[in-house]
Design a protein around this motif. Structure first.
Motif, mmCIF file in Angstrom:
data_model
loop_
_atom_site.group_PDB
_atom_site.id
_atom_site.type_symbol
_atom_site.label_atom_id
_atom_site.label_comp_id
_atom_site.label_asym_id
_atom_site.label_seq_id
_atom_site.Cartn_x
_atom_site.Cartn_y
_atom_site.Cartn_z
ATOM 1 N N GLY A 1 61.098 51.686 -17.817
ATOM 2 C CA GLY A 1 59.740 51.336 -18.191
ATOM 3 C C GLY A 1 59.360 49.952 -17.694
ATOM 4 O O GLY A 1 60.191 49.192 -17.210
ATOM 5 N N GLY A 2 58.088 49.641 -17.820
ATOM 6 C CA GLY A 2 57.614 48.340 -17.394
ATOM 7 C C GLY A 2 56.117 48.295 -17.336
ATOM 8 O O GLY A 2 55.429 49.193 -17.840
ATOM 9 N N GLY B 1 47.200 53.381 -10.893
ATOM 10 C CA GLY B 1 47.414 53.896 -9.546
ATOM 11 C C GLY B 1 48.828 53.707 -9.053
ATOM 12 O O GLY B 1 49.215 54.293 -8.034
ATOM 13 N N GLY B 2 49.601 52.913 -9.771
ATOM 14 C CA GLY B 2 50.964 52.639 -9.372
ATOM 15 C C GLY B 2 51.944 53.695 -9.832
ATOM 16 O O GLY B 2 51.554 54.737 -10.385
ATOM 17 N N SER B 3 53.218 53.427 -9.594
ATOM 18 C CA SER B 3 54.275 54.386 -9.899
ATOM 19 C C SER B 3 55.423 53.721 -10.648
ATOM 20 O O SER B 3 55.666 52.514 -10.495
ATOM 21 C CB SER B 3 54.830 55.010 -8.610
ATOM 22 O OG SER B 3 53.839 55.699 -7.902
ATOM 23 N N LEU B 4 56.098 54.520 -11.437
ATOM 24 C CA LEU B 4 57.336 54.114 -12.099
ATOM 25 C C LEU B 4 58.252 55.317 -12.141
ATOM 26 O O LEU B 4 57.776 56.466 -12.160
ATOM 27 C CB LEU B 4 57.074 53.645 -13.536
ATOM 28 C CG LEU B 4 56.536 52.238 -13.769
ATOM 29 C CD1 LEU B 4 56.251 52.048 -15.265
ATOM 30 C CD2 LEU B 4 57.500 51.181 -13.283
ATOM 31 N N ARG B 5 59.549 55.065 -12.191
ATOM 32 C CA ARG B 5 60.502 56.145 -12.388
ATOM 33 C C ARG B 5 61.368 55.816 -13.598
ATOM 34 O O ARG B 5 62.049 54.784 -13.633
ATOM 35 C CB ARG B 5 61.400 56.357 -11.174
ATOM 36 C CG ARG B 5 62.254 57.610 -11.314
ATOM 37 C CD ARG B 5 63.097 57.903 -10.103
ATOM 38 N NE ARG B 5 64.314 57.102 -10.050
ATOM 39 C CZ ARG B 5 65.411 57.464 -9.392
ATOM 40 N NH1 ARG B 5 65.438 58.604 -8.731
ATOM 41 N NH2 ARG B 5 66.462 56.668 -9.370
ATOM 42 N N LEU B 6 61.320 56.711 -14.565
ATOM 43 C CA LEU B 6 62.165 56.598 -15.739
ATOM 44 C C LEU B 6 63.439 57.403 -15.516
ATOM 45 O O LEU B 6 63.426 58.426 -14.847
ATOM 46 C CB LEU B 6 61.451 57.118 -16.985
ATOM 47 C CG LEU B 6 60.076 56.526 -17.285
ATOM 48 C CD1 LEU B 6 59.524 57.134 -18.583
ATOM 49 C CD2 LEU B 6 60.119 55.027 -17.359
ATOM 50 N N SER B 7 64.503 56.931 -16.075
ATOM 51 C CA SER B 7 65.753 57.687 -16.024
ATOM 52 C C SER B 7 66.378 57.731 -17.404
ATOM 53 O O SER B 7 66.151 56.850 -18.231
ATOM 54 C CB SER B 7 66.723 57.073 -15.017
ATOM 55 O OG SER B 7 67.075 55.763 -15.405
ATOM 56 N N CYS B 8 67.166 58.769 -17.626
ATOM 57 C CA CYS B 8 67.812 58.952 -18.919
ATOM 58 C C CYS B 8 69.179 59.574 -18.671
ATOM 59 O O CYS B 8 69.270 60.705 -18.193
ATOM 60 C CB CYS B 8 66.972 59.852 -19.816
ATOM 61 S SG CYS B 8 67.734 60.232 -21.401
ATOM 62 N N GLY C 1 51.010 67.404 -11.713
ATOM 63 C CA GLY C 1 50.531 66.963 -10.414
ATOM 64 C C GLY C 1 50.727 65.476 -10.170
ATOM 65 O O GLY C 1 50.658 65.015 -9.029
ATOM 66 N N ARG C 2 50.975 64.724 -11.240
ATOM 67 C CA ARG C 2 51.210 63.279 -11.084
ATOM 68 C C ARG C 2 52.653 62.913 -11.437
ATOM 69 O O ARG C 2 53.220 62.000 -10.848
ATOM 70 C CB ARG C 2 50.272 62.486 -12.005
ATOM 71 C CG ARG C 2 48.799 62.710 -11.721
ATOM 72 C CD ARG C 2 47.931 61.750 -12.544
ATOM 73 N NE ARG C 2 48.058 61.956 -13.976
ATOM 74 C CZ ARG C 2 48.447 61.011 -14.838
ATOM 75 N NH1 ARG C 2 48.744 59.793 -14.405
ATOM 76 N NH2 ARG C 2 48.518 61.285 -16.140
ATOM 77 N N PHE C 3 53.231 63.609 -12.403
ATOM 78 C CA PHE C 3 54.594 63.340 -12.845
ATOM 79 C C PHE C 3 55.522 64.443 -12.348
ATOM 80 O O PHE C 3 55.129 65.604 -12.251
ATOM 81 C CB PHE C 3 54.685 63.295 -14.362
ATOM 82 C CG PHE C 3 53.995 62.124 -15.013
ATOM 83 C CD1 PHE C 3 53.160 61.264 -14.305
ATOM 84 C CD2 PHE C 3 54.169 61.887 -16.378
ATOM 85 C CE1 PHE C 3 52.525 60.200 -14.917
ATOM 86 C CE2 PHE C 3 53.543 60.825 -17.011
ATOM 87 C CZ PHE C 3 52.723 59.983 -16.272
ATOM 88 N N LEU D 1 62.056 60.915 -14.591
ATOM 89 C CA LEU D 1 60.627 61.209 -14.659
ATOM 90 C C LEU D 1 59.936 60.280 -13.667
ATOM 91 O O LEU D 1 59.808 59.073 -13.911
ATOM 92 C CB LEU D 1 60.066 60.996 -16.065
ATOM 93 C CG LEU D 1 58.609 61.414 -16.229
ATOM 94 C CD1 LEU D 1 58.469 62.938 -16.105
ATOM 95 C CD2 LEU D 1 58.050 60.953 -17.582
ATOM 96 N N GLN D 2 59.546 60.850 -12.537
ATOM 97 C CA GLN D 2 58.799 60.099 -11.538
ATOM 98 C C GLN D 2 57.328 60.167 -11.916
ATOM 99 O O GLN D 2 56.760 61.260 -12.008
ATOM 100 C CB GLN D 2 59.015 60.676 -10.147
ATOM 101 C CG GLN D 2 58.216 59.999 -9.056
ATOM 102 C CD GLN D 2 58.659 58.562 -8.819
ATOM 103 O OE1 GLN D 2 59.856 58.277 -8.780
ATOM 104 N NE2 GLN D 2 57.705 57.662 -8.651
ATOM 105 N N MET D 3 56.724 59.011 -12.119
ATOM 106 C CA MET D 3 55.333 58.951 -12.556
ATOM 107 C C MET D 3 54.507 58.275 -11.478
ATOM 108 O O MET D 3 54.721 57.097 -11.176
ATOM 109 C CB MET D 3 55.236 58.172 -13.875
ATOM 110 C CG MET D 3 56.129 58.732 -14.980
ATOM 111 S SD MET D 3 55.914 57.891 -16.561
ATOM 112 C CE MET D 3 56.517 56.265 -16.148
ATOM 113 N N ASN D 4 53.597 59.022 -10.895
ATOM 114 C CA ASN D 4 52.716 58.511 -9.852
ATOM 115 C C ASN D 4 51.277 58.512 -10.346
ATOM 116 O O ASN D 4 50.941 59.179 -11.327
ATOM 117 C CB ASN D 4 52.836 59.355 -8.596
ATOM 118 C CG ASN D 4 54.229 59.340 -8.006
ATOM 119 O OD1 ASN D 4 54.960 58.350 -8.109
ATOM 120 N ND2 ASN D 4 54.608 60.434 -7.374
ATOM 121 N N SER D 5 50.433 57.790 -9.633
ATOM 122 C CA SER D 5 49.005 57.724 -9.974
ATOM 123 C C SER D 5 48.812 57.434 -11.453
ATOM 124 O O SER D 5 48.027 58.105 -12.139
ATOM 125 C CB SER D 5 48.312 59.040 -9.595
ATOM 126 O OG SER D 5 48.461 59.308 -8.226
#
Length: 118
Positions: free
Chosen positions: A8-9, A14-21, A65-67, A80-84
């Protein structure tokens, strides 16, 4: 079983983050792992899930469509790749695992905060 979530952060819209577990102690070979999110003062809501064996995925309508949810069996990790990203995606995100394909989740990780600024 422990689920350790991270990634997280703070990000601009419009940006992206990738969560991991990462799961330790046991894997959910016959079950599934999922991501949920919660805004303070509101109920926790489903975001996405994936079956551990077949990799079948489901998404909540607002993120489809975004995640993208995915898993790495070798690392016992779900992503969890989160875009847009949108400001309304701001929440605490939790990962969870269940031992069966359907039903309640048996294990929960600690949350990781995602903040999307406008």
């Amino acid at each position: 079983v422990q689920l350790q979530a991270c990634g997280g952060g703070l990000v601009q819209a419009g940006g992206s983050l990738r969560l991991s577990c990462q799961a330790s102690g046991r894997i959910f070979e016959s079950g599934a792992m999922g991501w949920f999110r919660q805004i303070p003062g509101k109920e926790r809501e489903f975001v996405a899930r994936i079956t551990w064996s077949g990799g079948f995925t489901w998404y909540e309508d607002s993120v489809r469509g975004r995640f993208t949810i995915s898993r790495d069996k070798a690392k016992n990790t779900v992503y969890l790749q989160m875009n847009s990203l949108k400001p309304e995606d701001t929440a605490i995100y939790y990962c969870a695992g269940r031992l069966k394909i359907a039903g309640e989740y048996d294990y929960w990780g600690q949350g990781t905060l995602v903040t999307v600024s406008s």
